[in-house]
Design an enzyme around this catalytic site. Structure first.
Site, PDB file in Angstrom:
ATOM      1  N   GLU A  52     -14.823 -11.305  17.489  1.00  0.00           N
ATOM      2  CA  GLU A  52     -15.121 -10.078  16.742  1.00  0.00           C
ATOM      3  C   GLU A  52     -14.281  -9.937  15.469  1.00  0.00           C
ATOM      4  O   GLU A  52     -14.706  -9.326  14.496  1.00  0.00           O
ATOM      5  CB  GLU A  52     -14.942  -8.847  17.630  1.00  0.00           C
ATOM      6  CG  GLU A  52     -16.037  -8.680  18.685  1.00  0.00           C
ATOM      7  CD  GLU A  52     -15.733  -9.417  19.975  1.00  0.00           C
ATOM      8  OE1 GLU A  52     -14.777 -10.229  19.996  1.00  0.00           O
ATOM      9  OE2 GLU A  52     -16.452  -9.199  20.967  1.00  0.00           O
ATOM     10  N   PHE A 114     -15.046  -0.426  33.477  1.00  0.00           N
ATOM     11  CA  PHE A 114     -15.033  -1.825  33.034  1.00  0.00           C
ATOM     12  C   PHE A 114     -15.293  -1.886  31.522  1.00  0.00           C
ATOM     13  O   PHE A 114     -16.220  -1.268  31.029  1.00  0.00           O
ATOM     14  CB  PHE A 114     -16.100  -2.624  33.784  1.00  0.00           C
ATOM     15  CG  PHE A 114     -16.184  -4.052  33.308  1.00  0.00           C
ATOM     16  CD1 PHE A 114     -15.100  -4.921  33.474  1.00  0.00           C
ATOM     17  CD2 PHE A 114     -17.320  -4.523  32.666  1.00  0.00           C
ATOM     18  CE1 PHE A 114     -15.167  -6.227  33.020  1.00  0.00           C
ATOM     19  CE2 PHE A 114     -17.386  -5.833  32.211  1.00  0.00           C
ATOM     20  CZ  PHE A 114     -16.315  -6.683  32.391  1.00  0.00           C
ATOM     21  N   GLN A 115     -14.462  -2.616  30.829  1.00  0.00           N
ATOM     22  CA  GLN A 115     -14.524  -2.746  29.375  1.00  0.00           C
ATOM     23  C   GLN A 115     -14.478  -1.395  28.667  1.00  0.00           C
ATOM     24  O   GLN A 115     -15.085  -1.204  27.620  1.00  0.00           O
ATOM     25  CB  GLN A 115     -15.756  -3.554  28.936  1.00  0.00           C
ATOM     26  CG  GLN A 115     -15.639  -5.030  29.347  1.00  0.00           C
ATOM     27  CD  GLN A 115     -16.610  -5.941  28.638  1.00  0.00           C
ATOM     28  OE1 GLN A 115     -17.709  -5.519  28.268  1.00  0.00           O
ATOM     29  NE2 GLN A 115     -16.222  -7.185  28.446  1.00  0.00           N
ATOM     30  N   LYS A 164     -23.211   4.029  26.052  1.00  0.00           N
ATOM     31  CA  LYS A 164     -24.459   3.348  26.392  1.00  0.00           C
ATOM     32  C   LYS A 164     -25.578   4.326  26.747  1.00  0.00           C
ATOM     33  O   LYS A 164     -26.740   4.098  26.403  1.00  0.00           O
ATOM     34  CB  LYS A 164     -24.206   2.389  27.563  1.00  0.00           C
ATOM     35  CG  LYS A 164     -25.271   1.307  27.665  1.00  0.00           C
ATOM     36  CD  LYS A 164     -24.887   0.259  28.698  1.00  0.00           C
ATOM     37  CE  LYS A 164     -25.964  -0.820  28.775  1.00  0.00           C
ATOM     38  NZ  LYS A 164     -25.675  -1.811  29.833  1.00  0.00           N
ATOM     39  N   MET A 482       4.977 -20.410   3.567  1.00  0.00           N
ATOM     40  CA  MET A 482       5.664 -19.258   3.004  1.00  0.00           C
ATOM     41  C   MET A 482       6.849 -18.848   3.888  1.00  0.00           C
ATOM     42  O   MET A 482       7.912 -18.478   3.390  1.00  0.00           O
ATOM     43  CB  MET A 482       4.685 -18.089   2.840  1.00  0.00           C
ATOM     44  CG  MET A 482       5.204 -16.977   1.955  1.00  0.00           C
ATOM     45  SD  MET A 482       5.594 -17.520   0.276  1.00  0.00           S
ATOM     46  CE  MET A 482       4.111 -17.057  -0.614  1.00  0.00           C
TER      47      MET A 482
END
Lengths: 584, 186
Positions: A52, A114-115, A164, A482
């Site tokens: 993502e 969940f999630q 949802k 760097m």
């Protein structure tokens, strides 16, 4: 005509009505209804990413190169948390994004489902604004508002969290024209009194300089055009931040190059010594100012910014102008012309003579080699071989990024995509894919380091799947360059964890994804290898083995003012004092 | 002083209200915000203060317009003039924030806070507590044989003063609302 539809269909319909053609995303349980709707249409193209974070950076590349908002679709929980780095990146660099995340159904919120994650809570300080939509009847309006907020005023990322059950429920869809417009209407016209004061200062200034930033790019191509006209008509010198490169052409006669920590000597000294500084859409970032107390001590400062909170945040200015860069420049230019196009020609000539002396220092000079590829040389060759092409450049973060800003020239806005504010390693590869998706025929090159490239290299899979022929130009020094440079200057050459053992074979890695890999280590082969990369029709990973211990100069050490630049290795002993060492 | 009406996108604050840049004194300011009463709006305001390291001395919030779903947030904060300007600009930038008023610079204002004091004691100290309450115009809203709960309204300073006096007399608990403030006149 209003239509009753499911929340999921509303999302797709709203995207269409907002003119969206591409969505970057990754499916999951909490966004399945929306993915089902995406499956049943052909107007919006979905780019399936591999992580993502990649989706958000792709959307940033898309947005930065087109001027349109980028759109991202992720699922709840880990989908949303993985997007967070990209959100902050876009917030810091003022990139308009609309991110849609799924959420567990409303009746499960707060149960540690969940999630489930508190996505609006987590992303509240990471977005310009965010919404949790609990009622399908409000969904369409919220989506339209989200686009409005992301693109108006100072652009930025917004997030809409959609449970949802809200996606499944039905309600009446309200098209953009009918949606209640948000009260959010930032001012774009600058105060004409302040603009007049600026014009008066322009007419008499002896040592003026334009200092421009990403705001010019965000304002649109018209703003860049006005800036060019203004700079050329006044004959003033101009420098730009990392984010503003391309607004004024690198071949323009007023161009001094980038300023700041790794900016050009002449640009920084001109900033230090000027008597009139006109800040156009930049924000006095700490990479630019160095020690604030000693920043450009003798100048009157004008600051044009669309965000009132940018003004007087770091540096006190004499003439603040709140407004859109394009509108303000237009008014200023018209006023200046109508007052007779006056500038202090004599003083200006002396100022340019002084600048010419600084230029003669040739601050980007480096010791080239015919045995090893110097990173600066690699970029000089890349620049020479691609100049004039329809070229877009993205970068990762580190030495290679600064060298790219120093050695590549940009003639047009929206051609340079880099992570400036947040400094996100792993930005460049996905951003290059986002750019390529928006400009399928263009040459898109990501200037990378070996370490940055590894951070999001999984997106090579996305490049392959969607036939995005992005060129990954890795300046491979087997170091976190760097970090290594700072350890050398600051920490007694104790190189703690700044080299990469067990680097992959980048050629084989490319081939494993089905892409082309090229390795080059001999300066004599460089041009041919670069041309091979450009000509190949498909993604290329170019493993350019460069000098491992090259440092990036010039450099303003932390905590020092502009006139205490380091020009090369000879002067680095004790360059950064104890007070500077605590700064980043 | 003319009232400074600070609206979103205005150029009339931070930008034009410049004070001496060399003055680094800490000032206390009372800010009044009108915001959409939507979920998370208070978190946005508080998060801005904590995230950017600003101070909150007192904060009060309640819906004041039930039909328009608008809340008024009153914040007492402190900082250098430059920080105060930043705070106002940052607040005005939040999407659900409609108005930001700096009551400290916009002219005279009234500031009130309500507090409840529980004072427990017997005999002489109990009588003294009641006497002091009367002087401060505090009301008794609950009483047992060994305690009072006083309600007092006033400026934060007045409430502090009464609390100081009540402490040796058995002040055992105190609840304060934080400051609510309005500008004077129309």
């Amino acid at each position: 005509m209003t239509e009753v539809m499911s929340g999921a269909r509303m999302v797709v319909q709203a995207l269409k009505d907002q003119g969206v053609d591409t969505v970057f995303g990754y499916p999951g349980g909490a966004v399945l209804p929306i993915y089902d709707e995406i499956f049943q249409q052909n107007d919006i193209r979905h780019i399936l990413v591999r992580h993502e974070q990649g989706a958000v950076h792709m959307a940033e590349g898309y947005a930065r190169s087109t001027g349109k908002p980028g759109v991202v679709l992720v699922t709840s929980g880990p989908g949303a948390t993985n997007a967070v780095t990209g959100l902050v990146d876009a917030l810091m660099d003022s990139i308009p994004l609309v991110v849609i995340s799924g959420q567990v159904p409303t009746f499960m919120i707060g149960t540690d489902g969940f999630q489930e994650a508190d996505t609006v809570g987590i992303t509240r300080p990471c977005t310009k604004h965010n919404w949790l939509v609990k009622d399908t009847a409000k969904l369409a309006e919220t989506l339209h508002q989200a686009f409005h907020v992301a693109t108006h005023g100072r652009p930025g990322p917004v997030l809409i969290d959609i449970p949802k059950d809200v996606q499944f429920a039905t309600a009446e869809y309200s098209p953009p024209q009918k949606a209640r417009i948000s009260h959010y209407q930032p001012k774009v016209k600058g105060d004409i009194e302040a603009i007049t004061r600026m014009v008066e200062m322009i007419e008499t200034a002896e040592r003026p300089i334009f200092y421009t930033g990403g705001g010019v790019i965000n304002s649109g191509t018209a703003a860049s055009q006005l800036l060019r006209e203004f700079v050329d008509a006044t004959g003033f010198p101009i420098t730009s931040t990392l984010m503003g490169l391309g607004a004024y052409p690198a071949s323009g006669k007023g161009w001094l190059g980038m300023l700041g920590m790794h900016g050009l000597y002449e640009a920084n000294l001109a900033m230090h010594g000027c008597d009139l500084m006109i800040n156009v859409g930049a924000r006095f970032d700490d990479r630019i100012t160095g020690r604030v107390k000693d920043f450009s001590p003798g100048s009157k400062k004008v600051h044009i910014d669309i965000d009132p909170s940018s003004i007087n945040k770091v540096i006190r200015v004499d003439v603040p102008i709140v407004g859109d860069v394009g509108h303000v420049l237009e008014d200023a230019l018209r006023l200046w012309k109508s007052r007779g196009r006056k500038v202090n020609k004599e003083a200006l000539a002396a100022w340019w003579a002084q600048i010419a002396e600084w230029k003669a220092v040739n601050c980007l000079d480096f010791q080239n080699s015919d045995k090893l590829i110097k990173p600066q040389h690699a970029l000089q060759r890349l620049e020479a071989l691609t100049r004039g092409m329809d070229r877009y450049v993205t970068t990762e973060v580190g030495q290679h990024q600064m060298w790219a800003a120093q050695f590549l020239g940009f003639e047009a806005p929206n051609r340079w995509m880099t992570s400036g504010g947040l400094g996100t390693m792993g930005y460049g590869l996905p951003a290059s894919i986002g750019v390529q998706v928006a400009h399928p025929e263009a040459l898109v090159i990501n200037i990378a380091g070996d370490a940055s490239f590894l951070m999001n290299m999984q997106e090579l899979g996305t490049a392959m799947q969607f036939r995005a022929p992005v060129k990954q130009f890795i300046l491979n020094n087997e170091r976190l360059g760097m970090v290594r440079q700072w350890q050398q200057l600051l920490h007694g050459e104790r190189y703690s964890q700044s080299w990469s053992e067990s680097l992959p074979d980048f050629v084989k890695l490319a081939e494993a994804f089905g892409a082309k890999g090229i390795q080059c280590s001999d300066p004599a082969d460089l041009d041919d290898a670069i041309m091979e990369m450009i000509r190949y029709d498909g993604p290329v990973v170019f493993d350019c083995l460069v000098e491992k211990h090259e440092n990036c100069f010039p450099m303003i050490p932390s905590g020092r003012p502009h006139n205490e630049m380091l020009l090369g290795d000879a002067e680095t002993e004790g360059a950064i004092g104890a007070r500077g060492a605590v700064l980043v | 002083m003319a009232p400074l009406n600070i609206k979103q996108g205005s150029t009339r604050f931070s930008a034009y209200d410049l004070r001496d840049p060399n003055v680094e004194i800490i000032e206390q300011h009372t800010l009044a915000l009108v915001v959409d009463n939507e979920s998370g709006v208070l978190a946005r305001v508080i998060g801005l203060f904590s995230g950017r390291g600003y101070n909150i001395d007192s904060l009060t919030v309640a819906e004041v317009d039930h039909t328009g779903h608008r809340s008024r947030i009153t914040i007492v904060t402190r900082g250098t003039p430059q920080v105060i300007d930043q705070i106002k600009a940052q607040l005005a930038r939040l999407v659900p924030v409609h108005e930001v008023h700096d009551l400290t610079v916009e002219g005279p204002s009234v500031q009130r806070e309500l507090a409840l004091f529980k004072v427990s004691g017997k005999g002489e100290s109990r009588i003294e507590a009641l006497r002091l309450a009367e002087i401060f115009r505090a009301k008794v809203v609950d009483s047992t044989l060994e305690s009072f709960v006083f309600e007092i309204t006033g400026t934060p300073e007045k409430i502090d003063a009464l609390a100081e006096l009540m402490r040796p007399l058995g002040l055992s608990e105190m609840a304060r609302t934080g400051v609510a403030a309005l500008s004077r006149g129309v």
